[in-house]
Design an enzyme around this catalytic site. Structure first.
Site, short mmCIF file in Angstrom:
data_model
loop_
_atom_site.label_atom_id
_atom_site.label_comp_id
_atom_site.label_asym_id
_atom_site.label_seq_id
_atom_site.Cartn_x
_atom_site.Cartn_y
_atom_site.Cartn_z
N GLY A 9 0.87 -0.85 0.00
CA GLY A 9 -0.35 0.11 0.42
C GLY A 9 0.96 1.31 0.12
N GLY A 12 0.10 5.12 -1.36
CA GLY A 12 -1.08 5.91 -0.25
C GLY A 12 -0.73 7.11 0.42
N ILE A 36 -0.94 -1.72 -5.50
CA ILE A 36 -1.65 -1.90 -6.16
C ILE A 36 -1.88 -2.53 -8.18
CG2 ILE A 36 -3.95 -1.27 -5.93
CD1 ILE A 36 -5.29 -4.17 -6.95
N TYR A 143 -15.43 0.63 8.26
CA TYR A 143 -14.08 0.53 8.90
C TYR A 143 -13.64 0.97 10.34
CZ TYR A 143 -9.42 3.66 8.91
OH TYR A 143 -8.23 4.14 9.14
C1 AKB Z 1 -10.18 8.17 8.19
O1 AKB Z 1 -10.63 9.97 8.07
O2 AKB Z 1 -11.25 7.98 7.57
C2 AKB Z 1 -9.60 7.89 8.70
C3 AKB Z 1 -8.51 7.64 9.78
C4 AKB Z 1 -9.24 8.80 11.01
O3 AKB Z 1 -8.29 6.35 10.06
N1 AKB Z 1 -8.30 9.30 7.86
#
Ligand code: AKB
Length: 319
Positions: A9, A12, A36, A143
């Site tokens: 990665g 990024g 990738i 996430y």
């Molecule tokens: C996001 O905003 O998704 C990221 C984080 C705080 O992990 N920058």
């Protein structure tokens, strides 16, 4: 550091700066950048690059074993806003790559792993101010759920199999070297580009929303210092809180206006506001300070100064 390291990665926002700093410290050939993308971005052309899809478990395994890699920084992930749009893929990408790398370490192919977590592991029921290292964690985003699960697996692999995996809960990261993508905290980077390009910015986060942020140089130093810390000093094998600086879009604007006096901001909160509302406003990183002597150096004024001096609007066109 003796053996080779791979950053997965690498193209990024964090990866680009991490590869450059690791190469500066350890030598260009020692640090392999991988992503990738078919070809290596110009900024990373000073050292080796390999195209790898982190979801292609066999290719990742073969590359790491065949090339005697000792350390992995696994940064490939879908961030909060993008993962909300693609929940299944967000979960898959954020978890499968982690298992591939943890398993390689469990089998004895790797000595050390870095895996990033985030303030997104916290949720609406977490204390918002000075959020402690150990507290209620009920994330409501894909996430956040993936990061919290990943943290639990990291600790499990450490306790059950002795895997030396280390992790930080990054706040929003602010940098000019490469653009962030798909995060909720991205406004705090976008604002600098638009301030320079147009002198105005429409912010997708409301003016009074406090979020913890950090200048990238501090975040990279924290990452490397954690990786270099003696294993015996580390009491956290899930992920360390990392504090940084907390501010609102309104406060950030006021400081930008000290340099660009006619800069104006308007507010149009979107779905990312709902994500931000579930996250802490400030973070207690006293455990990191105690265990591996963490100390941040950038304050908000310095961060704004360095960003305004260095953001290069041509980066927007190259994306
Ligand atoms: C996001 O905003 O998704 C990221 C984080 C705080 O992990 N920058």
């Amino acid at each position: 550091m003796s053996g080779k390291t791979i950053v997965i990665g690498a193209c990024g926002q964090i990866g680009t700066e991490l590869v450059l700093e690791l190469r500066r410290r350890n030598g260009d050939e020692q640090i392999i950048a991988s992503d990738i993308r078919e070809t290596c971005p110009v900024t990373l052309e000073n050292g080796p690059y390999i195209k790898l899809d982190v979801l292609d478990r066999e290719s990742v395994r073969n590359y790491i074993i065949d090339n005697d890699i000792e350390q992995v920084y696994l940064l490939a992930a879908l961030l909060s806003a993008t993962a909300e749009k693609h929940p299944e893929f967000g979960w898959k990408l954020n978890m499968e790559g982690l298992f591939t790398i943890l398993d390689l370490a469990k089998e004895g192919h790797l000595k050390k792993i870095f895996w990033p977590s985030s303030i997104a592991v916290f949720g609406p029921s977490t204390p918002k101010n000075n959020t402690p290292q150990v507290t209620v964690m009920e994330p409501t985003t894909v996430y956040g759920i993936s990061k919290l699960s990943g943290e639990r697996w990291c600790e499990y692999y450490f306790k059950q199999y002795g895997v030396d995996v280390r992790s930080l809960r990054y706040p929003g990261l602010i940098s000019f070297g490469s653009l962030p993508g798909g995060g909720t905290t991205d406004y705090a980077v976008d604002i600098f580009y638009q301030a320079k390009l147009k002198g105005e910015y429409e912010c997708f986060i409301s003016e009074e929303t406090y979020l913890p942020m950090m200048y990238m140089e501090d975040a990279i130093r924290a990452t490397i210092e954690l990786m270099e810390a003696p294993a015996d000093n580390l009491t956290i094998r899930s992920s360390y809180n990392l504090g940084g600086i907390s501010f609102t879009p309104k406060e950030l604007t006021k400081i930008i206006q000290k340099t660009i006096s006619d800069f104006s901001i308007s507010y149009k909160p979107d779905f990312r506001q709902k994500i931000a509302d579930t996250w802490p406003e400030s973070i207690d990183d006293s455990v990191a300070k105690r265990d591996w002597n963490w100390k941040e150096s950038y304050r908000l004024e310095e961060l704004v100064d360095v960003m305004l001096k260095n953001v290069n609007i041509s980066l927007l066109e190259s994306e």
